[in-house]
Design an enzyme around this catalytic site. Structure first.
Site, mmCIF file in Angstrom:
data_model
loop_
_atom_site.group_PDB
_atom_site.id
_atom_site.type_symbol
_atom_site.label_atom_id
_atom_site.label_comp_id
_atom_site.label_asym_id
_atom_site.label_seq_id
_atom_site.Cartn_x
_atom_site.Cartn_y
_atom_site.Cartn_z
ATOM 1 N N SER A 184 149.864 -39.469 -77.779
ATOM 2 C CA SER A 184 150.360 -38.323 -78.769
ATOM 3 C C SER A 184 149.832 -38.721 -80.180
ATOM 4 C CB SER A 184 152.143 -38.438 -78.588
ATOM 5 O OG SER A 184 152.309 -37.143 -79.380
ATOM 6 N N HIS B 57 148.983 -35.167 -76.098
ATOM 7 C CA HIS B 57 149.707 -34.081 -76.559
ATOM 8 C C HIS B 57 148.911 -33.376 -77.478
ATOM 9 C CE1 HIS B 57 153.712 -36.374 -75.795
ATOM 10 N NE2 HIS B 57 153.268 -35.843 -74.668
ATOM 11 N N ASP C 178 157.806 -39.832 -73.861
ATOM 12 C CA ASP C 178 157.116 -39.320 -72.911
ATOM 13 C C ASP C 178 156.112 -40.417 -72.471
ATOM 14 O OD1 ASP C 178 156.116 -37.505 -71.184
ATOM 15 O OD2 ASP C 178 154.701 -36.583 -72.385
#
Length: 331
Positions: free
Chosen positions: A143, A171, A264
């Protein structure tokens, strides 16, 4: 499992590092009714399976003071055993009742999850025929700070790994997948492409997961993109990507959690390990944001840490030293 006074007692294999003091942990578990049927070091295990896995409900790994060589032995263990695995790092004393109860709860949950999967006739990985039968698949989850970490990682890989496909879950905003794939493809020795519906996973290739569609992998090893009706905090959902790879590739799955915000990948890391794969993570010191790898580490699933460059070297060494197994466990 065995029964004592009508109560089901779990049977465990306690595998430990050579310097771990497992006697206190073993005694504490046995006082609470668990049966330790195997107690040996990872080094002893590496010499060959000398016990019947059918008589063991789960593996408990005591990694206190484990050395680098023992993590290599652990990698071999994860590829050879199809049992629920729970990690213990030895940082909390076995006489801490609250901590010990949580550990026993984790063991019971892992065994119950495997039992429900077997009862429902679910397989961790369905058969993959012919060209994809021996392919391994690793998820690279990232991310905030991830693009730079991924670039460093791929640049440090000496060559595309044999019999292995890589899938990036980064992401990112919708519309930037093509841009990211192009940048990584130009900057590294890999062919990095956006995942496309119907594409066959190929060895040595890197696929970037889409943002708004769910990436699935069919029994022939082909990518299938589906409109995802679920709402996710992060896109693409790295947890779902890891769970898909764990389901399809079982012991030949793996994941590395790189820099990023949020958690996540934590749930997906557990899915990878329960399927028999392995999970590594970027070390906190080299992350732009260490939340994602730290959350993955908190699950106990992560067995190796390092900078992107160190992780690249370790993965290249591991994949070159292990031979993919074509057959996959089915229900």
């Amino acid at each position: 499992m065995s029964k004592s006074n009508g109560v089901v007692a779990l049977s465990l294999a306690l595998l430990r590092s050579s310097r771990a003091a497992s006697d206190d942990l073993r005694a504490a578990l046995e006082r609470r009714g668990l049966r330790i049927v195997v107690d040996e070091s990872l080094a002893q295990f590496a010499n060959g399976l000398r016990w019947n896995q059918g008589h063991v409900d789960a593996l408990l790994l005591d990694l206190e003071q484990a050395e680098e060589a023992e993590f290599v032995q652990l990698d071999a263990l994860l590829e050879r055993v199809a049992l629920p695995i729970v990690f213990h790092d030895g940082q909390i004393p076995a006489d801490d009742d609250a901590w010990l109860q949580r550990l026993i709860g984790k063991i019971e949950d892992a065994v119950a999850t495997r039992a429900s999967e077997d009862a429902a006739g679910l397989s961790l990985a369905e058969p993959v025929p012919d060209q994809a039968a021996a392919l391994r698949c690793w998820v690279l989850g990232a991310s905030f700070g991830g693009p730079e970490a991924l670039k460093r990682f791929l640049c440090a890989m000496p060559a595309p790994p044999p019999a292995t496909a890589l899938i990036i879950g980064q992401h990112i905003g919708d519309g930037f997948v093509d841009v990211m794939a192009g940048q990584l493809s130009r900057a590294t020795a890999f062919k990095v492409v956006p995942a496309s519906d119907g594409a066959l996973l190929e060895s040595g290739r890197v696929y970037v997961a889409p943002v708004l569609e769910r990436l699935r992998i069919d029994a022939a090893g082909r990518i299938r993109l589906q409109r995802d009706s679920e709402r996710h905090t992060y896109l693409p959902a790295i947890d779902r990507l890891m769970e898909e790879v764990a389901h399809r590739f079982g012991r030949r799955s793996g994941a590395i959690v790189f820099s990023g915000m949020g958690d996540d990948g934590a749930r997906g890391s557990v899915a990878i390990v329960r399927a028999g794969g392995m999970v590594w993570a970027q070390d906190a010191a080299s992350c732009a944001c260490d939340s994602m790898p730290n959350c993955a580490r908190a699950t106990g699933a992560v067995t190796r840490d390092g900078t992107p460059e160190q992780l690249a070297g370790m993965l290249a060494e591991h994949l070159a030293a292990t031979v993919p197994v074509a057959s996959i466990r089915t229900a």
